[in-house]
Design a protein around this motif. Structure first.
Motif, PDB file in Angstrom:
ATOM      1  N   PHE A   1       0.777  -1.216  -0.048  1.00  0.00           N
ATOM      2  CA  PHE A   1      -0.095  -0.047   0.023  1.00  0.00           C
ATOM      3  C   PHE A   1       0.884   1.049  -0.085  1.00  0.00           C
ATOM      4  CE2 PHE A   1      -2.414  -3.390   1.821  1.00  0.00           C
ATOM      5  CZ  PHE A   1      -3.893  -3.232   1.256  1.00  0.00           C
ATOM      6  N   PRO A   2       0.373   2.356  -0.488  1.00  0.00           N
ATOM      7  CA  PRO A   2       1.423   3.444  -0.639  1.00  0.00           C
ATOM      8  C   PRO A   2       1.210   4.091   0.863  1.00  0.00           C
ATOM      9  CG  PRO A   2      -1.079   4.067  -1.768  1.00  0.00           C
ATOM     10  CD  PRO A   2      -0.815   2.476  -1.213  1.00  0.00           C
TER      11      PRO A   2
ATOM     12  N   GLU B   1      -2.262   4.396   6.261  1.00  0.00           N
ATOM     13  CA  GLU B   1      -3.571   4.736   6.367  1.00  0.00           C
ATOM     14  C   GLU B   1      -4.608   3.722   5.324  1.00  0.00           C
ATOM     15  OE1 GLU B   1      -1.439   7.146   6.117  1.00  0.00           O
ATOM     16  OE2 GLU B   1      -1.545   7.518   8.407  1.00  0.00           O
ATOM     17  N   ALA B   2      -3.878   3.751   4.227  1.00  0.00           N
ATOM     18  CA  ALA B   2      -4.596   2.802   3.088  1.00  0.00           C
ATOM     19  C   ALA B   2      -4.749   1.287   3.616  1.00  0.00           C
ATOM     20  CB  ALA B   2      -4.053   2.854   1.896  1.00  0.00           C
ATOM     21  N   ALA B   3      -3.627   0.955   4.109  1.00  0.00           N
ATOM     22  CA  ALA B   3      -3.507  -0.480   4.674  1.00  0.00           C
ATOM     23  C   ALA B   3      -4.485  -0.649   5.821  1.00  0.00           C
ATOM     24  CB  ALA B   3      -2.132  -0.991   4.912  1.00  0.00           C
ATOM     25  N   ILE B   4      -4.449   0.368   6.774  1.00  0.00           N
ATOM     26  CA  ILE B   4      -5.484   0.180   7.861  1.00  0.00           C
ATOM     27  C   ILE B   4      -6.877   0.237   7.392  1.00  0.00           C
ATOM     28  CG2 ILE B   4      -6.395   1.405   9.888  1.00  0.00           C
ATOM     29  CD1 ILE B   4      -3.395   2.340  10.304  1.00  0.00           C
ATOM     30  N   ASP B   5      -7.310   1.087   6.525  1.00  0.00           N
ATOM     31  CA  ASP B   5      -8.235   1.097   5.975  1.00  0.00           C
ATOM     32  C   ASP B   5      -8.906  -0.402   5.451  1.00  0.00           C
ATOM     33  OD1 ASP B   5      -8.745   3.813   6.768  1.00  0.00           O
ATOM     34  OD2 ASP B   5      -8.528   4.621   4.887  1.00  0.00           O
ATOM     35  N   TYR B   6      -7.946  -0.894   4.489  1.00  0.00           N
ATOM     36  CA  TYR B   6      -8.169  -2.151   3.937  1.00  0.00           C
ATOM     37  C   TYR B   6      -8.653  -3.283   5.074  1.00  0.00           C
ATOM     38  CZ  TYR B   6      -7.699  -6.283   1.089  1.00  0.00           C
ATOM     39  OH  TYR B   6      -7.950  -7.450   0.336  1.00  0.00           O
TER      40      TYR B   6
END
Length: 93
Positions: A56-57, A60-65
């Motif tokens: 993930f970039p 936060e994107a990984a946490i949202d996923y």
């Protein structure tokens, strides 16, 4: 329920550049211990989540996923980068 780990990969000692060091990686903690195969002696397990690694970039994107999937997760902070500044002449002291 799977437990995901979110972390940044450090720069490899064999790397001169910083490619993929800003990406965040999501993988899973092992669900079962690895055991040696009786025929080959190689270590393995029946846990197929060990083969999954997502990039993930941002963290936060990984946490949202993870939250969308309903997974528990732990975020491992990136280690501090310590620069060792020295002069070339210091190699010959």
């Amino acid at each position: 329920m799977p437990i995901a780990r979110i972390f940044q990969l450090p720069k490899n000692a064999m790397q001169s550049g910083r490619a993929r060091t800003k990406d965040w990686t999501l993988d899973f903690e092992p669900a079962e211990a690895k055991k040696p195969d009786p025929l080959t002696g190689w270590a393995g397990s029946g846990d197929t989540r060990d083969q999954i690694r997502l990039n993930f970039p941002t963290a936060e994107a990984a946490i949202d996923y993870c939250e969308r999937q309903g997974w528990d997760y732990t975020v491992i902070p990136a280690p501090e980068k310590v620069l060792k500044l020295q002069a070339y002449a210091d190699n010959f002291r």
